[in-house]
Design a protein around this motif. Structure first.
Motif, PDB file in Angstrom:
ATOM      1  N   ASP A  65       0.785  -1.094   0.027  1.00  0.00           N
ATOM      2  CA  ASP A  65       0.042   0.100   0.089  1.00  0.00           C
ATOM      3  C   ASP A  65       0.746   1.228   0.027  1.00  0.00           C
ATOM      4  OD1 ASP A  65      -1.952  -2.109   0.399  1.00  0.00           O
ATOM      5  OD2 ASP A  65      -3.236  -0.318   1.332  1.00  0.00           O
ATOM      6  N   ILE A  66       1.997   1.174   0.779  1.00  0.00           N
ATOM      7  CA  ILE A  66       2.811   2.360   0.891  1.00  0.00           C
ATOM      8  C   ILE A  66       3.369   2.590  -0.420  1.00  0.00           C
ATOM      9  CG2 ILE A  66       4.974   3.625   1.773  1.00  0.00           C
ATOM     10  CD1 ILE A  66       4.225   1.956   4.229  1.00  0.00           C
ATOM     11  N   SER A  67       4.049   1.542  -1.232  1.00  0.00           N
ATOM     12  CA  SER A  67       4.791   1.783  -2.332  1.00  0.00           C
ATOM     13  C   SER A  67       3.751   2.034  -3.700  1.00  0.00           C
ATOM     14  CB  SER A  67       5.395   0.371  -2.679  1.00  0.00           C
ATOM     15  OG  SER A  67       4.572  -0.482  -3.089  1.00  0.00           O
ATOM     16  N   LYS A  68       2.597   1.907  -3.408  1.00  0.00           N
ATOM     17  CA  LYS A  68       1.594   2.612  -4.531  1.00  0.00           C
ATOM     18  C   LYS A  68       1.387   3.909  -4.264  1.00  0.00           C
ATOM     19  CE  LYS A  68      -0.575  -1.876  -5.042  1.00  0.00           C
ATOM     20  NZ  LYS A  68      -1.610  -2.879  -4.769  1.00  0.00           N
ATOM     21  N   VAL A  69       1.865   4.657  -3.219  1.00  0.00           N
ATOM     22  CA  VAL A  69       1.675   6.097  -3.018  1.00  0.00           C
ATOM     23  C   VAL A  69       3.246   6.730  -3.070  1.00  0.00           C
ATOM     24  CG1 VAL A  69       0.798   7.701  -1.426  1.00  0.00           C
ATOM     25  CG2 VAL A  69      -0.444   5.576  -1.602  1.00  0.00           C
ATOM     26  N   PHE A  70       3.865   6.221  -2.260  1.00  0.00           N
ATOM     27  CA  PHE A  70       5.354   6.734  -2.246  1.00  0.00           C
ATOM     28  C   PHE A  70       6.115   5.537  -2.772  1.00  0.00           C
ATOM     29  CE2 PHE A  70       3.744   8.293   2.030  1.00  0.00           C
ATOM     30  CZ  PHE A  70       3.472   9.493   1.615  1.00  0.00           C
ATOM     31  N   THR A  71       7.098   5.884  -3.719  1.00  0.00           N
ATOM     32  CA  THR A  71       8.124   4.989  -3.841  1.00  0.00           C
ATOM     33  C   THR A  71       9.065   4.814  -2.590  1.00  0.00           C
ATOM     34  OG1 THR A  71       8.411   5.498  -6.424  1.00  0.00           O
ATOM     35  CG2 THR A  71      10.100   4.635  -5.419  1.00  0.00           C
ATOM     36  N   LEU A  72       9.320   3.635  -2.307  1.00  0.00           N
ATOM     37  CA  LEU A  72      10.192   3.576  -1.259  1.00  0.00           C
ATOM     38  C   LEU A  72      11.516   3.136  -1.614  1.00  0.00           C
ATOM     39  CD1 LEU A  72       8.065   1.149   0.981  1.00  0.00           C
ATOM     40  CD2 LEU A  72       8.549   3.322   1.575  1.00  0.00           C
ATOM     41  N   GLU A  73      12.503   3.842  -1.088  1.00  0.00           N
ATOM     42  CA  GLU A  73      13.966   3.971  -1.400  1.00  0.00           C
ATOM     43  C   GLU A  73      14.647   3.276  -0.276  1.00  0.00           C
ATOM     44  OE1 GLU A  73      14.575   5.148  -4.481  1.00  0.00           O
ATOM     45  OE2 GLU A  73      13.137   6.592  -4.877  1.00  0.00           O
ATOM     46  N   LYS A  74      15.771   2.749  -0.901  1.00  0.00           N
ATOM     47  CA  LYS A  74      16.933   2.066   0.037  1.00  0.00           C
ATOM     48  C   LYS A  74      17.120   3.117   1.087  1.00  0.00           C
ATOM     49  CE  LYS A  74      20.336   0.063  -1.953  1.00  0.00           C
ATOM     50  NZ  LYS A  74      21.688   0.139  -2.954  1.00  0.00           N
ATOM     51  N   GLY A  75      17.075   2.556   2.324  1.00  0.00           N
ATOM     52  CA  GLY A  75      17.426   3.374   3.482  1.00  0.00           C
ATOM     53  C   GLY A  75      16.114   3.883   3.948  1.00  0.00           C
ATOM     54  N   ASP A  76      15.009   3.961   3.468  1.00  0.00           N
ATOM     55  CA  ASP A  76      13.803   4.418   4.118  1.00  0.00           C
ATOM     56  C   ASP A  76      13.550   3.563   5.284  1.00  0.00           C
ATOM     57  OD1 ASP A  76      13.538   6.522   2.508  1.00  0.00           O
ATOM     58  OD2 ASP A  76      11.827   5.579   1.164  1.00  0.00           O
ATOM     59  N   ILE A  77      12.741   4.196   6.210  1.00  0.00           N
ATOM     60  CA  ILE A  77      12.495   3.432   7.673  1.00  0.00           C
ATOM     61  C   ILE A  77      10.911   3.325   7.647  1.00  0.00           C
ATOM     62  CG2 ILE A  77      12.460   3.529  10.078  1.00  0.00           C
ATOM     63  CD1 ILE A  77      14.914   5.316   9.599  1.00  0.00           C
ATOM     64  N   ILE A  78      10.171   2.234   7.977  1.00  0.00           N
ATOM     65  CA  ILE A  78       8.941   1.925   8.088  1.00  0.00           C
ATOM     66  C   ILE A  78       8.459   1.623   9.629  1.00  0.00           C
ATOM     67  CG2 ILE A  78       6.884   0.850   7.155  1.00  0.00           C
ATOM     68  CD1 ILE A  78       8.572   2.234   4.977  1.00  0.00           C
ATOM     69  N   LEU A  79       7.796   2.302  10.127  1.00  0.00           N
ATOM     70  CA  LEU A  79       7.360   1.893  11.337  1.00  0.00           C
ATOM     71  C   LEU A  79       5.867   1.161  11.165  1.00  0.00           C
ATOM     72  CD1 LEU A  79       7.985   5.105  13.729  1.00  0.00           C
ATOM     73  CD2 LEU A  79       9.671   3.399  12.791  1.00  0.00           C
ATOM     74  N   THR A  80       5.844   0.174  11.860  1.00  0.00           N
ATOM     75  CA  THR A  80       4.723  -0.988  11.716  1.00  0.00           C
ATOM     76  C   THR A  80       3.551  -0.633  12.627  1.00  0.00           C
ATOM     77  OG1 THR A  80       5.831  -2.465  12.911  1.00  0.00           O
ATOM     78  CG2 THR A  80       6.352  -2.614  10.635  1.00  0.00           C
ATOM     79  N   GLY A  81       3.515   0.097  13.262  1.00  0.00           N
ATOM     80  CA  GLY A  81       2.366   0.184  14.461  1.00  0.00           C
ATOM     81  C   GLY A  81       2.818  -0.002  15.734  1.00  0.00           C
ATOM     82  N   THR A  82       1.651   0.314  16.722  1.00  0.00           N
ATOM     83  CA  THR A  82       2.127  -0.065  18.043  1.00  0.00           C
ATOM     84  C   THR A  82       0.968  -0.781  18.690  1.00  0.00           C
ATOM     85  OG1 THR A  82       2.930   1.162  20.186  1.00  0.00           O
ATOM     86  CG2 THR A  82       0.934   2.291  19.144  1.00  0.00           C
ATOM     87  N   PRO A  83       1.176  -1.742  19.536  1.00  0.00           N
ATOM     88  CA  PRO A  83       0.059  -2.353  20.400  1.00  0.00           C
ATOM     89  C   PRO A  83      -0.385  -1.502  21.465  1.00  0.00           C
ATOM     90  CG  PRO A  83       2.323  -3.029  21.144  1.00  0.00           C
ATOM     91  CD  PRO A  83       2.694  -2.210  19.995  1.00  0.00           C
ATOM     92  N   LYS A  84      -1.285  -2.066  22.116  1.00  0.00           N
ATOM     93  CA  LYS A  84      -1.920  -1.327  23.417  1.00  0.00           C
ATOM     94  C   LYS A  84      -1.031  -0.842  24.330  1.00  0.00           C
ATOM     95  CE  LYS A  84      -3.221  -5.281  26.075  1.00  0.00           C
ATOM     96  NZ  LYS A  84      -2.497  -6.234  25.371  1.00  0.00           N
TER      97      LYS A  84
END
Length: 240
Positions: free
Chosen positions: A178-197
Protein backbone atom coordinates in the motif's frame (compact mmCIF):
# COMPACT_ATOMS: atom_id res chain seq x y z
CA UNK A 1 30.55 3.27 -0.57
CA UNK A 2 27.00 2.02 -0.10
CA UNK A 3 26.51 2.11 3.68
CA UNK A 4 23.42 -0.09 3.41
CA UNK A 5 25.29 -2.98 1.74
CA UNK A 6 24.94 -6.25 3.64
CA UNK A 7 27.46 -6.49 6.44
CA UNK A 8 28.52 -2.86 6.11
CA UNK A 9 25.56 -1.03 7.57
CA UNK A 10 25.76 0.87 10.84
CA UNK A 11 23.11 2.61 12.87
CA UNK A 12 24.53 6.00 11.80
CA UNK A 13 23.34 5.19 8.27
CA UNK A 14 19.76 5.73 9.48
CA UNK A 15 20.40 9.47 9.42
CA UNK A 16 20.60 9.14 5.63
CA UNK A 17 17.03 7.82 5.37
CA UNK A 18 14.99 9.68 2.80
CA UNK A 19 11.77 9.32 4.78
CA UNK A 20 10.12 7.66 7.74
CA UNK A 21 6.68 6.18 6.98
CA UNK A 22 4.52 5.24 9.98
CA UNK A 23 1.63 2.79 9.93
CA UNK A 24 -1.16 3.93 12.23
CA UNK A 25 -3.91 1.94 13.92
CA UNK A 26 -2.43 -1.48 13.20
CA UNK A 27 -3.31 -3.18 16.52
CA UNK A 28 -6.99 -3.53 17.46
CA UNK A 29 -6.58 -2.91 21.20
CA UNK A 30 -4.58 0.26 20.54
CA UNK A 31 -7.38 1.51 18.28
CA UNK A 32 -9.82 0.91 21.11
CA UNK A 33 -7.75 2.65 23.77
CA UNK A 34 -7.56 5.83 21.65
CA UNK A 35 -11.22 5.64 20.56
CA UNK A 36 -10.15 5.62 16.92
CA UNK A 37 -11.88 4.07 13.91
CA UNK A 38 -10.57 0.75 12.62
CA UNK A 39 -9.08 1.29 9.14
CA UNK A 40 -10.23 -0.70 6.12
CA UNK A 41 -6.74 -0.50 4.64
CA UNK A 42 -3.30 0.45 5.97
CA UNK A 43 -3.26 4.05 7.20
CA UNK A 44 0.09 5.84 7.16
CA UNK A 45 1.74 9.20 7.72
CA UNK A 46 5.25 10.68 7.59
CA UNK A 47 7.64 11.53 10.39
CA UNK A 48 10.67 13.76 9.65
CA UNK A 49 14.10 12.13 9.66
CA UNK A 50 15.26 15.00 11.89
CA UNK A 51 13.22 13.38 14.69
CA UNK A 52 15.57 10.36 14.76
CA UNK A 53 17.40 9.80 18.04
CA UNK A 54 20.20 7.26 17.66
CA UNK A 55 21.35 5.02 20.53
CA UNK A 56 23.21 6.94 23.27
CA UNK A 57 22.60 10.24 21.44
CA UNK A 58 20.86 11.86 24.40
CA UNK A 59 17.40 12.18 25.94
CA UNK A 60 13.96 12.59 24.44
CA UNK A 61 13.07 16.26 24.84
CA UNK A 62 9.51 17.15 25.90
CA UNK A 63 8.44 20.50 24.42
CA UNK A 64 6.70 22.87 26.81
CA UNK A 65 2.94 22.39 26.95
CA UNK A 66 3.07 18.91 25.39
CA UNK A 67 1.44 15.74 26.75
CA UNK A 68 4.21 13.37 25.64
CA UNK A 69 3.33 9.73 24.89
CA UNK A 70 5.42 6.70 23.88
CA UNK A 71 4.49 4.12 21.20
CA UNK A 72 6.90 1.18 20.77
CA UNK A 73 7.10 -0.21 17.23
CA UNK A 74 9.00 -2.68 15.07
CA UNK A 75 10.85 -0.77 12.35
CA UNK A 76 11.82 -1.96 8.87
CA UNK A 77 14.91 -0.57 7.14
CA UNK A 78 14.54 -0.80 3.38
CA UNK A 79 17.38 -2.24 1.34
CA UNK A 80 16.17 -1.53 -2.17
CA UNK A 81 13.69 0.57 -4.11
CA UNK A 82 10.09 -0.67 -4.03
CA UNK A 83 7.32 0.70 -6.21
CA UNK A 84 3.80 -0.66 -6.82
CA UNK A 85 4.47 -3.92 -4.96
CA UNK A 86 1.72 -6.53 -5.23
CA UNK A 87 0.04 -7.23 -1.87
CA UNK A 88 0.56 -10.99 -2.27
CA UNK A 89 4.26 -10.69 -3.17
CA UNK A 90 5.63 -11.83 0.19
CA UNK A 91 9.04 -12.73 -1.22
CA UNK A 92 9.37 -9.33 -2.87
CA UNK A 93 8.40 -7.60 0.37
CA UNK A 94 10.86 -9.42 2.62
CA UNK A 95 13.67 -9.33 0.05
CA UNK A 96 13.34 -5.53 0.03
CA UNK A 97 14.05 -5.26 3.77
CA UNK A 98 17.72 -4.87 4.71
CA UNK A 99 17.42 -4.80 8.51
CA UNK A 100 14.99 -4.52 11.38
CA UNK A 101 15.16 -2.17 14.36
CA UNK A 102 13.05 -1.21 17.35
CA UNK A 103 11.71 2.32 17.63
CA UNK A 104 9.61 4.53 19.88
CA UNK A 105 7.23 6.81 18.02
CA UNK A 106 7.03 9.68 20.50
CA UNK A 107 3.81 11.64 20.13
CA UNK A 108 2.55 14.97 21.43
CA UNK A 109 -0.85 13.52 22.27
CA UNK A 110 -2.66 16.79 23.01
CA UNK A 111 -1.35 18.22 19.75
CA UNK A 112 -2.50 15.11 17.86
CA UNK A 113 -5.92 15.21 19.52
CA UNK A 114 -6.39 18.81 18.43
CA UNK A 115 -5.31 17.90 14.89
CA UNK A 116 -7.80 15.01 14.76
CA UNK A 117 -10.61 17.22 16.05
CA UNK A 118 -9.93 20.05 13.60
CA UNK A 119 -8.86 17.96 10.59
CA UNK A 120 -5.29 19.28 10.71
CA UNK A 121 -2.08 17.40 9.79
CA UNK A 122 -0.24 15.39 12.45
CA UNK A 123 3.22 16.72 11.52
CA UNK A 124 3.77 18.79 14.65
CA UNK A 125 2.44 16.04 16.94
CA UNK A 126 4.89 13.52 15.53
CA UNK A 127 7.79 15.59 14.30
CA UNK A 128 9.70 17.28 17.11
CA UNK A 129 13.44 16.65 17.34
CA UNK A 130 14.22 13.48 19.39
CA UNK A 131 10.70 12.08 18.79
CA UNK A 132 12.04 8.87 17.22
CA UNK A 133 14.42 6.92 19.45
CA UNK A 134 15.67 3.88 17.53
CA UNK A 135 17.76 0.85 18.38
CA UNK A 136 20.84 -0.54 16.72
CA UNK A 137 20.27 -2.36 13.46
CA UNK A 138 19.08 -5.97 13.74
CA UNK A 139 20.12 -8.55 11.16
CA UNK A 140 17.22 -10.22 9.40
CA UNK A 141 18.54 -13.62 10.44
CA UNK A 142 17.89 -12.69 14.09
CA UNK A 143 14.17 -12.30 13.36
CA UNK A 144 13.13 -15.24 11.13
CA UNK A 145 9.44 -14.29 11.43
CA UNK A 146 8.72 -10.62 12.19
CA UNK A 147 5.06 -11.49 12.71
CA UNK A 148 5.90 -13.68 15.73
CA UNK A 149 8.04 -11.56 18.03
CA UNK A 150 7.26 -9.78 21.27
CA UNK A 151 7.92 -6.07 21.67
CA UNK A 152 7.82 -4.31 25.01
CA UNK A 153 8.35 -0.93 26.64
CA UNK A 154 8.82 -0.04 30.29
CA UNK A 155 8.74 3.29 32.09
CA UNK A 156 10.90 3.42 35.20
CA UNK A 157 11.11 -0.40 35.02
CA UNK A 158 7.32 -0.85 35.02
CA UNK A 159 5.97 -2.68 31.96
CA UNK A 160 3.51 -0.54 29.99
CA UNK A 161 3.51 -2.23 26.57
CA UNK A 162 4.09 -5.92 25.86
CA UNK A 163 2.50 -7.72 22.94
CA UNK A 164 3.18 -9.97 19.98
CA UNK A 165 3.43 -8.67 16.43
CA UNK A 166 1.08 -11.50 15.46
CA UNK A 167 -1.66 -9.08 16.54
CA UNK A 168 -0.97 -6.73 13.61
CA UNK A 169 -4.11 -6.06 11.58
CA UNK A 170 -2.09 -5.62 8.38
CA UNK A 171 1.09 -7.63 7.92
CA UNK A 172 4.32 -6.40 6.38
CA UNK A 173 3.72 -7.34 2.71
CA UNK A 174 0.37 -5.51 2.72
CA UNK A 175 1.93 -2.46 4.40
CA UNK A 176 4.76 -2.23 1.87
CA UNK A 177 2.35 -2.80 -0.99
CA UNK A 178 0.00 0.00 0.00
CA UNK A 179 2.80 2.45 0.83
CA UNK A 180 4.69 1.71 -2.39
CA UNK A 181 1.62 2.50 -4.47
CA UNK A 182 1.65 6.03 -3.03
CA UNK A 183 5.33 6.70 -2.21
CA UNK A 184 8.22 5.00 -3.98
CA UNK A 185 10.17 3.39 -1.16
CA UNK A 186 13.90 3.98 -1.47
CA UNK A 187 16.92 2.20 -0.04
CA UNK A 188 17.39 3.39 3.53
CA UNK A 189 13.79 4.44 4.14
CA UNK A 190 12.37 3.50 7.54
CA UNK A 191 8.91 1.98 8.06
CA UNK A 192 7.29 1.91 11.50
CA UNK A 193 4.75 -0.91 11.66
CA UNK A 194 2.35 0.28 14.36
CA UNK A 195 2.11 0.10 18.14
CA UNK A 196 0.21 -2.28 20.42
CA UNK A 197 -1.94 -1.28 23.37
CA UNK A 198 -0.56 0.39 26.46
CA UNK A 199 0.55 3.77 25.15
CA UNK A 200 0.72 6.50 27.74
CA UNK A 201 2.50 9.57 29.06
CA UNK A 202 6.06 10.18 30.17
CA UNK A 203 7.43 13.24 31.96
CA UNK A 204 10.90 14.67 32.57
CA UNK A 205 12.86 12.35 34.86
CA UNK A 206 11.27 9.18 33.47
CA UNK A 207 13.41 6.52 31.80
CA UNK A 208 12.01 4.39 28.97
CA UNK A 209 13.44 0.97 28.12
CA UNK A 210 12.27 -1.15 25.22
CA UNK A 211 13.23 -4.34 23.45
CA UNK A 212 12.33 -7.30 21.27
CA UNK A 213 12.06 -10.93 22.34
CA UNK A 214 12.28 -13.81 19.86
CA UNK A 215 11.10 -17.14 21.26
CA UNK A 216 11.35 -15.60 24.71
CA UNK A 217 14.98 -14.48 24.27
CA UNK A 218 15.75 -10.78 24.22
CA UNK A 219 17.78 -9.41 21.30
CA UNK A 220 20.63 -7.34 22.71
CA UNK A 221 20.79 -5.12 19.63
CA UNK A 222 17.09 -4.24 19.98
CA UNK A 223 17.43 -2.64 23.41
CA UNK A 224 16.60 1.03 23.84
CA UNK A 225 17.20 3.00 27.02
CA UNK A 226 16.39 6.69 26.93
CA UNK A 227 15.51 9.34 29.50
CA UNK A 228 13.05 12.21 29.15
CA UNK A 229 14.04 15.83 29.76
CA UNK A 230 12.16 19.12 29.56
CA UNK A 231 12.93 21.42 26.65
CA UNK A 232 14.82 24.64 27.22
CA UNK A 233 13.57 26.03 23.90
CA UNK A 234 11.34 29.10 23.68
CA UNK A 235 8.68 26.95 21.97
CA UNK A 236 5.40 26.60 23.87
CA UNK A 237 2.50 24.58 22.45
CA UNK A 238 -0.69 26.57 21.94
CA UNK A 239 -3.87 25.53 20.14
CA UNK A 240 -4.13 26.50 16.49
Amino acid sequence: MNVFRRGMASVSSLKQAGKVVCIGRNYADHITELNSARPKQPFFFLKPTSSLLLPSAGPVIRPKGVDLHYEVELALIMGKQVKDLAADDEKGAFDAIAHYALSIDMTARNVQNEAKKKGLPWSIAKGFDTFLPISNLIEKSAIPNPHAIDIYLTVNNEVHQSDSTELMLFQIPRMLSDISKVFTLEKGDIILTGTPKGVGPVVPGDVMRAGIKVNGKELEESKIEVAVEESTSSYQYAET
